[in-house]
Structures are given as C-alpha cells and as structure tokens.
Design a protein around this motif. Structure first.
Motif, PDB file in Angstrom:
ATOM      1  N   LEU A 212       0.853  -1.190   0.000  1.00 29.77           N
ATOM      2  CA  LEU A 212       0.000   0.000   0.000  1.00 29.77           C
ATOM      3  C   LEU A 212       0.886   1.237   0.000  1.00 29.77           C
ATOM      4  O   LEU A 212       1.695   1.432   0.914  1.00 29.77           O
ATOM      5  CB  LEU A 212      -0.910  -0.002   1.230  1.00 29.77           C
ATOM      6  CG  LEU A 212      -1.790   1.221   1.448  1.00 29.77           C
ATOM      7  CD1 LEU A 212      -2.807   1.377   0.323  1.00 29.77           C
ATOM      8  CD2 LEU A 212      -2.513   1.123   2.796  1.00 29.77           C
ATOM      9  N   ALA A 213       0.741   2.057  -1.033  1.00 27.97           N
ATOM     10  CA  ALA A 213       1.529   3.285  -1.127  1.00 27.97           C
ATOM     11  C   ALA A 213       0.909   4.357  -0.228  1.00 27.97           C
ATOM     12  O   ALA A 213      -0.311   4.476  -0.148  1.00 27.97           O
ATOM     13  CB  ALA A 213       1.573   3.778  -2.572  1.00 27.97           C
ATOM     14  N   GLY A 214       1.748   5.133   0.444  1.00 27.61           N
ATOM     15  CA  GLY A 214       1.252   6.156   1.364  1.00 27.61           C
ATOM     16  C   GLY A 214       0.907   7.451   0.671  1.00 27.61           C
ATOM     17  O   GLY A 214       1.380   8.530   1.062  1.00 27.61           O
ATOM     18  N   GLN A 215       0.118   7.353  -0.385  1.00 24.37           N
ATOM     19  CA  GLN A 215      -0.285   8.533  -1.141  1.00 24.37           C
ATOM     20  C   GLN A 215      -1.779   8.459  -1.417  1.00 24.37           C
ATOM     21  O   GLN A 215      -2.325   7.392  -1.656  1.00 24.37           O
ATOM     22  CB  GLN A 215       0.453   8.590  -2.484  1.00 24.37           C
ATOM     23  CG  GLN A 215       1.955   8.692  -2.356  1.00 24.37           C
ATOM     24  CD  GLN A 215       2.621   8.550  -3.719  1.00 24.37           C
ATOM     25  OE1 GLN A 215       3.087   7.484  -4.110  1.00 24.37           O
ATOM     26  NE2 GLN A 215       2.656   9.641  -4.453  1.00 24.37           N
ATOM     27  N   LEU A 216      -2.447   9.603  -1.374  1.00 15.93           N
ATOM     28  CA  LEU A 216      -3.856   9.648  -1.746  1.00 15.93           C
ATOM     29  C   LEU A 216      -3.972   9.729  -3.259  1.00 15.93           C
ATOM     30  O   LEU A 216      -3.187  10.401  -3.926  1.00 15.93           O
ATOM     31  CB  LEU A 216      -4.533  10.865  -1.111  1.00 15.93           C
ATOM     32  CG  LEU A 216      -4.709  10.799   0.420  1.00 15.93           C
ATOM     33  CD1 LEU A 216      -5.291  12.109   0.930  1.00 15.93           C
ATOM     34  CD2 LEU A 216      -5.590   9.629   0.813  1.00 15.93           C
ATOM     35  N   THR A 217      -5.001   9.076  -3.884  1.00 15.42           N
ATOM     36  CA  THR A 217      -5.913   8.193  -3.177  1.00 15.42           C
ATOM     37  C   THR A 217      -5.286   6.817  -3.015  1.00 15.42           C
ATOM     38  O   THR A 217      -4.101   6.662  -3.246  1.00 15.42           O
ATOM     39  CB  THR A 217      -7.238   8.054  -3.971  1.00 15.42           C
ATOM     40  OG1 THR A 217      -6.924   7.600  -5.293  1.00 15.42           O
ATOM     41  CG2 THR A 217      -7.959   9.387  -4.069  1.00 15.42           C
TER      42      THR A 217
END
Length: 277
Positions: A212-217
């Motif tokens: 899971l990348a820590g960027q929105l979305t």
C-alpha cells in the motif's frame, strides 16, 4: 506444496526447461508449450517433467471469452477449449483463465462486471468450455481478480454452484483479492476464509506480494514476495493442509535474481513453520 517459478533455460528444449526449474530448486512449473504442439512434443515435455520431478501446474488460457465483440469472444472460446484440451493431454493440474472482461482490455475493469447478467454470461461460458472438451485428467479454473468475478470466496462459491461442473476447479491468487486498506491490513483473515470455504477445490495458487503506497488516493501495487504485506505465514500454513502436490507458482517477475529472492523469502518462511516446499 510444490513451489514453482520460471525456468531460465537457454533454449526451449523440454529437457532444459525441466532441468532449469529443478536447478532453481522448484518442483512445479507452467506448461512451456501451446495447444499447437503435436503429440510427440507433448509426450517429450511430460517425460522431461516426470524425470526431474516437475509438476506441470497450469496451462494458461489467457483471453476474454465473455467479450461483447463476437469475433473476440469466439476466438477466446476456441483458445480456452484448445488450451483445456492441452492441459488434459499433458496432465496439468489445471487450465487457468480469468472470467474475462467486457472492456477493450482483455483483463481490464468494466462497470458491468458485477451485474447479474455478467454472472450468467460467465456461467454459460465456463459450461460451454468444459462441456466441449470433457476433460478427464485436469480441470478448468478461474483466477480470482480485483475487478471481475470471482473476486472473493463467496462469489467463487456462488459461481461453482451455478456452473455445476465437476471439472471446474479453484485457482487462488490472494494478492488479486486485496482491493482495500481493510483487506490489506487483515489479509490473513481473508486467506483463512478462502481456504475454509474452498480449500478442497483449490488446484493451484500464485505467489506475489502487495504494498500500500502512502499517497492519496488508495494505491496498491504488486511487488516481489517479501517486499509487501501479504501474510505468507497464513498463506503457507493453509496451503500445507491441502494435497501436498498443490503448486504455488511465483509469477510476474522479470529476472532470475528476482525469482530467486522471492523463492528465498517463501522457503525461509516455510522453514520457520516446519513446512516442506
């Protein structure tokens, strides 16, 4: 279970293909030939696999037999039937495909994939493929997908009941089912639920990982096994309860080094659990 990966043999010779897998420490692999192979070639591959204790885990039938384009659909149906027949000839554990796509990309998303009429289209399609070939040594199976059916243990079980064919098996790719942060952080529970509901019908599994990348979305990306959050301890523990010949095939990597790193992670985890791969 039998861990499998890619053979980096220098030629397509069946003996070198099988020995390449054995040399890498694998005991399973993907069928290296297509349905246009003659009987002599099929037998040569089968003998090479037997000689080096390599189980042919799957024959891929990657195509979209539910395509709304009649020409694409017909070509895909024929391909699936021919590949299923090859799987039966060579004694593979399964012939695997996804259910297909209603979009232009054969394996892409579409807004209608979860509608009742698409479910029925999948049922009719899988029945047609199995009934045309009537396999006796192998099974047709559908790979779980994030944006098409089957996308969960429950939707898979529903399809199995509706299709109602003994020669339909289950292909499990847990990474393809991790579609939200909730599932990402509790994927071990999802894996246990899948095995509890479908375990006896699982013929083959794919091994990869997800991060899971820590960027929105929300952005979930496939990574090398060991570089993500897939609960391999649970995955391997559940697999170990099945037929000891159930394959776990590492996929989608580009180099021999990447496959080696993935295999090392899986073997190390298995060793910690006292599981033979």
């Amino acid at each position: 279970m039998r861990l499998g990966g890619a053979s980096f043999a220098e030629s397509k010779d069946p003996e070198e293909w099988a020995y390449g897998l054995k040399r890498a420490g694998y005991r399973a692999g993907i069928c290296p030939i297509g349905n246009d192979a003659d009987d002599a070639t099929v037998e040569t591959v089968r003998r090479a696999a037997d000689k080096h204790d390599i189980l042919i885990a799957e024959v891929g039938a990657w195509s979209s037999p539910i395509s709304p384009d009649p020409a694409v659909r017909q070509a895909a149906l024929e391909h699936c039937k021919n590949q299923l027949a090859l799987a039966d000839r060579i004694g593979a554990r399964c012939c695997v495909n996804i259910s297909g796509s209603l979009g232009e990309q054969w394996d892409g998303p579409h807004s209608d994939h979860f509608k009742p009429e698409t479910f029925e289209r999948i049922v009719d399609t899988v029945r047609e493929i199995i009934d045309a070939v009537k396999p006796t040594r192998t099974h047709y199976s559908l790979e779980t997908m994030p944006w098409a059916l089957p996308d969960s243990a429950d939707s898979y079980a529903e399809l199995i009941r509706a299709i109602d064919r003994d020669r339909l098996g289950v292909h499990f790719d847990p990474v393809n089912m991790v579609t939200s942060p909730r599932l990402y952080y509790d994927n071990g529970a999802m894996i246990r639920d899948f095995f509890r509901k479908l375990g006896p019908r699982i013929l083959n599994c794919h091994a990869k990982d997800i991060r899971l990348a820590g960027q929105l979305t929300v952005r979930l990306e496939e990574v090398v096994p060991g570089a993500g959050a897939l609960d391999y301890r649970t995955f391997l523990s559940e697999l170990d309860k099945l037929d000891p010949d159930t394959p776990l095939i590492i996929e989608h990597l580009r180099t021999e080094e990447q496959y080696g790193a993935a295999a090392a992670h899986i073997r190390r985890t298995a060793e910690e659990l006292g599981i033979s791969v």
